[in-house]
Write a protein that holds these residues in place. Structure first.
Motif, mmCIF file in Angstrom:
data_model
loop_
_atom_site.group_PDB
_atom_site.id
_atom_site.type_symbol
_atom_site.label_atom_id
_atom_site.label_comp_id
_atom_site.label_asym_id
_atom_site.label_seq_id
_atom_site.Cartn_x
_atom_site.Cartn_y
_atom_site.Cartn_z
ATOM 1 N N UNK A 249 0.815 -1.214 0.000
ATOM 2 C CA UNK A 249 0.000 0.000 0.000
ATOM 3 C C UNK A 249 0.850 1.266 0.000
ATOM 4 N N UNK A 250 2.124 1.135 0.358
ATOM 5 C CA UNK A 250 3.032 2.273 0.294
ATOM 6 C C UNK A 250 4.115 1.979 -0.738
ATOM 7 N N UNK A 251 4.837 3.006 -1.174
ATOM 8 C CA UNK A 251 5.850 2.815 -2.210
ATOM 9 C C UNK A 251 7.035 2.000 -1.713
ATOM 10 N N UNK A 252 7.276 2.033 -0.409
ATOM 11 C CA UNK A 252 8.337 1.220 0.181
ATOM 12 C C UNK A 252 7.733 0.353 1.289
ATOM 13 N N UNK A 253 6.988 -0.690 0.921
ATOM 14 C CA UNK A 253 6.385 -1.552 1.941
ATOM 15 C C UNK A 253 7.461 -2.373 2.648
ATOM 16 N N UNK A 254 7.594 -2.197 3.938
ATOM 17 C CA UNK A 254 8.696 -2.802 4.684
ATOM 18 C C UNK A 254 8.716 -4.318 4.520
ATOM 19 N N UNK A 255 7.546 -4.953 4.541
ATOM 20 C CA UNK A 255 7.494 -6.411 4.416
ATOM 21 C C UNK A 255 8.058 -6.890 3.083
ATOM 22 N N UNK A 256 8.052 -6.030 2.072
ATOM 23 C CA UNK A 256 8.580 -6.381 0.762
ATOM 24 C C UNK A 256 10.091 -6.345 0.673
ATOM 25 N N UNK A 257 10.754 -6.098 1.804
ATOM 26 C CA UNK A 257 12.219 -6.085 1.858
ATOM 27 C C UNK A 257 12.754 -7.046 2.921
ATOM 28 N N UNK A 258 11.857 -7.779 3.556
ATOM 29 C CA UNK A 258 12.217 -8.652 4.680
ATOM 30 C C UNK A 258 12.787 -9.964 4.143
ATOM 31 N N UNK A 259 14.047 -10.236 4.451
ATOM 32 C CA UNK A 259 14.733 -11.417 3.928
ATOM 33 C C UNK A 259 15.379 -12.201 5.072
ATOM 34 N N UNK A 260 15.629 -13.495 4.864
ATOM 35 C CA UNK A 260 16.288 -14.291 5.901
ATOM 36 C C UNK A 260 17.804 -14.141 5.845
ATOM 37 N N UNK A 261 18.437 -14.357 6.978
ATOM 38 C CA UNK A 261 19.893 -14.490 7.052
ATOM 39 C C UNK A 261 20.200 -15.648 7.991
ATOM 40 N N UNK A 262 20.914 -16.641 7.466
ATOM 41 C CA UNK A 262 21.327 -17.800 8.252
ATOM 42 C C UNK A 262 22.848 -17.886 8.214
ATOM 43 N N UNK A 263 23.470 -17.919 9.384
ATOM 44 C CA UNK A 263 24.896 -18.211 9.500
ATOM 45 C C UNK A 263 25.017 -19.657 9.972
ATOM 46 N N UNK A 264 25.681 -20.484 9.172
ATOM 47 C CA UNK A 264 25.745 -21.918 9.464
ATOM 48 C C UNK A 264 27.195 -22.383 9.443
ATOM 49 N N UNK A 265 27.663 -22.843 10.582
ATOM 50 C CA UNK A 265 29.023 -23.378 10.712
ATOM 51 C C UNK A 265 29.018 -24.270 11.944
ATOM 52 N N UNK A 266 28.518 -25.502 11.816
ATOM 53 C CA UNK A 266 28.247 -26.324 13.000
ATOM 54 C C UNK A 266 29.461 -26.599 13.881
ATOM 55 N N UNK A 267 30.664 -26.583 13.312
ATOM 56 C CA UNK A 267 31.862 -26.811 14.123
ATOM 57 C C UNK A 267 32.360 -25.537 14.803
ATOM 58 N N UNK A 268 31.795 -24.396 14.402
ATOM 59 C CA UNK A 268 32.317 -23.111 14.868
ATOM 60 C C UNK A 268 31.312 -22.265 15.628
ATOM 61 N N UNK A 269 30.021 -22.480 15.374
ATOM 62 C CA UNK A 269 29.000 -21.529 15.805
ATOM 63 C C UNK A 269 27.804 -22.268 16.388
ATOM 64 N N UNK A 270 27.426 -21.905 17.615
ATOM 65 C CA UNK A 270 26.251 -22.513 18.238
ATOM 66 C C UNK A 270 24.979 -22.007 17.568
ATOM 67 N N UNK A 271 23.937 -22.807 17.632
ATOM 68 C CA UNK A 271 22.661 -22.401 17.054
ATOM 69 C C UNK A 271 22.030 -21.303 17.901
ATOM 70 N N UNK A 272 21.140 -20.543 17.277
ATOM 71 C CA UNK A 272 20.477 -19.474 18.004
ATOM 72 C C UNK A 272 19.590 -18.661 17.089
#
Length: 388
Positions: A249-272
């Motif tokens: 409904x607006x020219x910059x609808x915030x939901x239209x820019x919402x993207x995922x980011x996943x950092x995955x490194x099971x030997x280096x980084x705990x899940x969260x």
């Protein structure tokens, strides 16, 4: 730039959530992967079982926003860490070589830096931009014909892009080089065709089928990577270039820019799970921060592990409007010095509100400084760091 010359950049396990710094980074920029497609964000359709598993086992950022609506904007943000400047993306502009991109910074520190694309990289000037910034470019024209089991006009099916990417990563590892590889997918794009027998939605499967096939291909890639000697030293970053649609409904609808980011490194980084507001431009400095390497002062973005709560913000744009999202408000800078301000609720819906001079001035300062920095060469490698 030389590793270890700046003590403040040293890896600090008290500040970053990694057990040790990753030696390698594989950055997968997924075509048109809106957050709303993932089960991790509440989608009940079961389109992303592999990505949802990676999100559970990795570090999921739930409030990250793309800078634009085109692939070139995403590539600009993910390599250069700068807000979108008005008009054309930097990827398509003259004078965009030897900028302080992640690739340029890491190449000078002995890394093999790669841009791998399933399509024809001359499109949108991608090959010229990445080659001019010290990435070795590999696109569909470089893949052995026998390695391509399926392709359409837009690109090689993602699984075959990933197969060819694995060969390049093995080659870098065999040469004794750490690597940064940015892999740009194509299958989640019209005409939405993909190989038969991979998923339970026949091809062409419209958007839903393409999302599920891309999910399959990413999962298959990670499965194959697990057997590699470099896997336990590698950080996999999965993020979208932009959303599938930015209509609203607006020219910059915030939901239209919402993207995922996943950092995955099971030997280096705990899940969260991390619910802080963040921008696509924060990913390049985050990578250098996690690796304990210098260079993040070249970016407008800031490491997700360094940001203070009061400094969290996001940048969204289309061809004419520039948006600045912070503290539940969106400031939109438009043509002829028009400024609109909106309250943004938890679902991303906007309602007009009174002007906020402080946020307006912050928005103008960010965008004007970014445009001036590119125009005057301050984004070039070797220039003095970005003023913040």
């Amino acid at each position: 730039l030389h590793p270890g010359t700046d003590e403040s950049e040293a890896f600090d396990p008290q500040r970053v959530p990694f057990k040790r710094p990753p030696k390698n980074v594989v950055l997968i920029s997924v075509e048109s992967l809106s957050a709303k497609f993932l089960g991790s964000f509440g989608n009940p359709a079961g389109l992303t079982p592999r990505l949802d598993a990676l999100a559970r086992d990795g570090l999921l950022f739930t409030q990250l926003y793309a800078t634009g609506t085109r692939t070139v904007r995403g590539l600009e943000a993910l390599s250069l860490g700068t807000p979108p400047i008005p008009g054309q993306a930097i990827v398509r502009r003259p004078g965009n070589e030897h900028l302080a991109t992640v690739g340029e910074i890491l190449r000078r520190q002995g890394y093999e830096t790669l841009f791998l694309y399933g399509g024809y990289g001359y499109f949108d000037n991608m090959n010229a931009y990445f080659a001019g910034n010290d990435y070795r470019v590999v696109d569909r024209t470089d893949f052995p014909k026998a390695s391509i089991g399926f392709a359409n006009v837009w690109g090689v099916a993602d699984e075959f892009l990933f197969d060819n990417s694995l060969a390049q990563l093995d080659r870098a590892h065999a040469a004794g080089k750490p690597f940064l590889a940015q892999i740009m997918t194509t299958s989640n794009h019209r005409p939405f065709t993909y190989p038969d027998g991979r998923i339970d939605i026949p091809s062409p499967g419209k958007r839903e089928g393409a999302v599920k096939y891309t999910d399959y291909a990413i999962g298959h890639f990670i499965d194959l990577a697990r057997s590699k000697p470099w896997f336990n030293d590698t950080l996999f970053v999965i993020v979208a270039d932009h959303c599938a649609s930015a209509a609203g409904r607006t020219k910059l609808p915030v939901a239209g820019y919402h993207i995922p980011l996943i950092l995955y490194a099971p030997a280096l980084l705990a899940s969260g799970r991390d619910d802080r507001l963040a921008s696509q431009i924060d990913i390049p400095p985050t990578l250098l921060d996690a690796m304990g390497l210098p260079g993040d002062d070249h970016f407008f973005g800031q490491s997700l592990f360094e940001q203070r709560p009061e400094n969290r913000r996001a940048f969204i744009s289309n061809y004419q409007e520039l948006g600045y999202l912070k503290a539940g408000k969106l400031v939109v800078l438009g043509p002829k010095q028009r400024v609109d301000t909106f309250l943004i609720d938890a679902s991303g819906d906007a309602s007009p509100t009174a002007p906020d001079p402080r946020l307006r001035d912050e928005a103008v300062a960010y965008y004007q400084t970014a445009f001036k920095a590119f125009k005057e060469g301050a984004l070039k490698m070797g220039a003095i760091g970005i003023p913040r």
